[in-house]
Design a protein around this motif. Sequence first.
Motif, PDB file in Angstrom:
ATOM      1  N   PHE A  29       0.839  -1.205   0.000  1.00  0.00           N
ATOM      2  CA  PHE A  29       0.000   0.000   0.000  1.00  0.00           C
ATOM      3  C   PHE A  29       0.872   1.252   0.000  1.00  0.00           C
ATOM      4  N   GLU A  30       1.936   1.236   0.803  1.00  0.00           N
ATOM      5  CA  GLU A  30       2.867   2.367   0.836  1.00  0.00           C
ATOM      6  C   GLU A  30       3.491   2.578  -0.540  1.00  0.00           C
ATOM      7  N   LEU A  31       3.865   1.475  -1.180  1.00  0.00           N
ATOM      8  CA  LEU A  31       4.466   1.554  -2.504  1.00  0.00           C
ATOM      9  C   LEU A  31       3.481   2.142  -3.509  1.00  0.00           C
ATOM     10  N   ARG A  32       2.220   1.708  -3.455  1.00  0.00           N
ATOM     11  CA  ARG A  32       1.210   2.200  -4.390  1.00  0.00           C
ATOM     12  C   ARG A  32       0.942   3.687  -4.205  1.00  0.00           C
ATOM     13  N   CYS A  33       1.055   4.153  -2.967  1.00  0.00           N
ATOM     14  CA  CYS A  33       0.847   5.587  -2.711  1.00  0.00           C
ATOM     15  C   CYS A  33       1.987   6.423  -3.278  1.00  0.00           C
ATOM     16  N   ASN A  34       3.202   5.890  -3.219  1.00  0.00           N
ATOM     17  CA  ASN A  34       4.369   6.645  -3.662  1.00  0.00           C
ATOM     18  C   ASN A  34       4.679   6.472  -5.141  1.00  0.00           C
ATOM     19  N   LEU A  35       4.177   5.379  -5.739  1.00  0.00           N
ATOM     20  CA  LEU A  35       4.383   5.103  -7.159  1.00  0.00           C
ATOM     21  C   LEU A  35       3.050   5.188  -7.897  1.00  0.00           C
ATOM     22  N   GLY A  36       2.918   6.151  -8.783  1.00  0.00           N
ATOM     23  CA  GLY A  36       1.725   6.238  -9.612  1.00  0.00           C
ATOM     24  C   GLY A  36       1.906   5.353 -10.838  1.00  0.00           C
ATOM     25  N   SER A  87     -11.591   6.505  -6.695  1.00  0.00           N
ATOM     26  CA  SER A  87     -11.246   5.112  -6.383  1.00  0.00           C
ATOM     27  C   SER A  87      -9.758   4.951  -6.075  1.00  0.00           C
ATOM     28  N   GLY A  88      -8.958   5.927  -6.455  1.00  0.00           N
ATOM     29  CA  GLY A  88      -7.529   5.871  -6.178  1.00  0.00           C
ATOM     30  C   GLY A  88      -7.209   5.848  -4.696  1.00  0.00           C
ATOM     31  N   PHE A  89      -8.091   6.391  -3.853  1.00  0.00           N
ATOM     32  CA  PHE A  89      -7.821   6.399  -2.415  1.00  0.00           C
ATOM     33  C   PHE A  89      -7.781   4.995  -1.831  1.00  0.00           C
ATOM     34  N   TYR A  90      -8.547   4.065  -2.427  1.00  0.00           N
ATOM     35  CA  TYR A  90      -8.561   2.683  -1.947  1.00  0.00           C
ATOM     36  C   TYR A  90      -7.888   1.730  -2.944  1.00  0.00           C
ATOM     37  N   SER A  91      -7.313   2.282  -4.010  1.00  0.00           N
ATOM     38  CA  SER A  91      -6.707   1.463  -5.068  1.00  0.00           C
ATOM     39  C   SER A  91      -7.672   0.377  -5.539  1.00  0.00           C
ATOM     40  N   SER A  92      -8.933   0.742  -5.662  1.00  0.00           N
ATOM     41  CA  SER A  92      -9.973  -0.215  -6.043  1.00  0.00           C
ATOM     42  C   SER A  92     -10.472   0.073  -7.456  1.00  0.00           C
ATOM     43  N   ILE A  93     -11.056  -0.948  -8.062  1.00  0.00           N
ATOM     44  CA  ILE A  93     -11.738  -0.765  -9.343  1.00  0.00           C
ATOM     45  C   ILE A  93     -13.212  -0.675  -9.017  1.00  0.00           C
TER      46      ILE A  93
END
Length: 262
Positions: free
Chosen positions: A74-81, A106-112
């Motif tokens: 999750f940390e990685l996904r927040c720092n890497l777009g 939806s980007g806040f939860y990295s959900s589709i």
Amino acid sequence: MYIIDFENIDVGYDERIILKDINLKIKDKEHFAILGANGSGKSTLMKLIQSQIHPRHTKEFKKEIFGKSRYSIFELRCNLGIITNDLHNYFEKEADYMSGFEVVLSGFYSSIGIFTHQDFTKEQIIKALEVIDYLEINDLKDKKVSAMSTGQLRKCIVARALIHDPKAFVLDEPTVGLDIKAQINFIKILRKLSLKATIILVTHHLEEIFEEIKNVALIHNNTIYKVGKKEDILTSENLSQIFDTQLKVKEKNKRYFIEEII
């Protein structure tokens, strides 16, 4: 700080090595293009950067992202777009009912999708609207994915990634499927993003390498063949080698292109 710090990495599937002896260092605010032919291993390198696959432990190696060898996904996904065609296609096929605003949110939860158990704060909603305004896509806020062009959906997916103010964007052949006008507009967006974050562009098209990208790595023979400053790496000799055909490379107004196939 290094965004990417890879040394002596091998990766593969089962017994098959896809990439070997990978050495790549990308500093914060240092824009990079990773160039290679189809099948050269670009997608595998993308997965390595995203930690979807991991180095083989058959020899000593170094794999650090944002200065850490251990991190939460999750940390990685927040720092890497991350902007990939797979993600684009998934939204197109599975989430065509969503509006542009919902795609961004939806980007806040990295959900589709947006789900009933997901609570969004007032601050998050304001942030989504600010991102939409920053990318100048207010006309897409209420438009359904099913009614969007390829270029319009791609912009919404970029906005979705921007929601966390990532330190770097990784883009995998981002202009695939875009017409000429949409390609030009999308490159303008990337140039704007380069003012905020590191851009790592994975491509096989010279035309996508915009002026702010100063560094290039070439993938060839399952490894990073050459890496360095753009003007030293994007030569006729080097590109003829990695694409296995005689090419003549030209530069005009700090943009590179193939003038002809010899």
